[in-house]
Design a protein around this motif. Structure first.
Motif, PDB file in Angstrom:
ATOM      1  N   MET A   1       0.838  -1.168   0.000  1.00 37.98           N
ATOM      2  CA  MET A   1       0.000   0.000   0.000  1.00 37.98           C
ATOM      3  C   MET A   1       0.889   1.240   0.000  1.00 37.98           C
ATOM      4  O   MET A   1       1.918   1.279   0.656  1.00 37.98           O
ATOM      5  N   LYS A   2       0.463   2.249  -0.744  1.00 36.73           N
ATOM      6  CA  LYS A   2       1.181   3.521  -0.778  1.00 36.73           C
ATOM      7  C   LYS A   2       0.245   4.658  -0.419  1.00 36.73           C
ATOM      8  O   LYS A   2      -0.900   4.698  -0.885  1.00 36.73           O
ATOM      9  N   ASN A 143       5.371   3.775   1.795  1.00 42.42           N
ATOM     10  CA  ASN A 143       5.179   2.465   1.176  1.00 42.42           C
ATOM     11  C   ASN A 143       5.125   1.455   2.313  1.00 42.42           C
ATOM     12  O   ASN A 143       6.108   1.291   3.043  1.00 42.42           O
ATOM     13  N   TYR A 144       3.976   0.810   2.480  1.00 43.86           N
ATOM     14  CA  TYR A 144       3.757  -0.108   3.596  1.00 43.86           C
ATOM     15  C   TYR A 144       3.421  -1.490   3.053  1.00 43.86           C
ATOM     16  O   TYR A 144       2.455  -1.652   2.303  1.00 43.86           O
ATOM     17  N   GLN A 145       4.252  -2.474   3.425  1.00 44.89           N
ATOM     18  CA  GLN A 145       4.019  -3.856   3.000  1.00 44.89           C
ATOM     19  C   GLN A 145       4.468  -4.800   4.099  1.00 44.89           C
ATOM     20  O   GLN A 145       5.599  -4.704   4.578  1.00 44.89           O
ATOM     21  N   GLN A 146       3.597  -5.699   4.483  1.00 45.03           N
ATOM     22  CA  GLN A 146       3.912  -6.769   5.427  1.00 45.03           C
ATOM     23  C   GLN A 146       4.645  -6.251   6.661  1.00 45.03           C
ATOM     24  O   GLN A 146       5.724  -6.726   7.007  1.00 45.03           O
TER      25      GLN A 146
END
Length: 171
Positions: A1-2, A143-146
């Motif tokens: 997600m950004k 930037n958000y991931q895991q």
């Protein structure tokens, strides 16, 4: 997600919307942390926008704060003037903890900064019009991931500000 995070644009409209349009296809949400000095109607064409009221916003239809969930990430959005963020982040952190937020986006200080405290990530994108402590008019992209988050900062023309880049792990 950004997430595109911007604040304190103080009346700039064409440049602000230029940034929104520049990143429209790559971000999931646009967050404005207040002091746009524009009416809510000015943002009508941006359906993926979250915006709060700042101390210089006169349109009372903006919320003072937003507590939301975006793709599983609990976000607390506020301008910061009602939490005295120019003096300390303590009131802001108390409110974030009450809401179980994992990300706090705020403005008001005009100082670009990101940090993590007690498992919560705090992002101030600086000011898009009148920066303090730096010369760059700035905004940020998260930037958000895991459970990993990277915050990149950019100047008003879209050039990355490398020394502000920061990364965090959410527990």
């Amino acid at each position: 997600m950004k997430l595109l995070i911007i604040s304190d644009s103080h009346g700039l409209q064409d440049e602000l919307f230029g940034v929104f349009d520049r990143h429209a296809k790559e971000v999931d949400k646009i967050i404005h942390c207040g002091d746009s000095e524009l009416s809510k109607d000015a943002f009508i064409s941006y359906d993926n926008l979250l915006i709060v009221r700042g101390n210089c916003d006169y349109d009372a239809s903006f919320n003072d704060e937003i507590n939301t969930d975006v793709m599983g990430l609990k976000i607390f959005l506020v301008h910061g003037h009602l939490h005295n963020v120019k003096s300390s982040a303590v009131n802001l952190s108390y409110r974030a903890e009450e809401l179980n937020a994992k990300l706090v986006c705020y403005g008001h200080t005009h100082v670009a900064i990101s940090f993590q405290e007690n498992g919560i990530i705090y992002i101030n994108p600086g000011s898009f019009r009148l920066p303090r402590k730096r010369i760059e008019r700035s905004y940020a992209i998260l930037n958000y991931q895991q459970d990993e988050a990277t915050v990149n900062y950019y100047d008003h023309l879209g050039k990355e500000i490398l020394d502000l880049k920061n990364s965090f792990v959410l527990l």
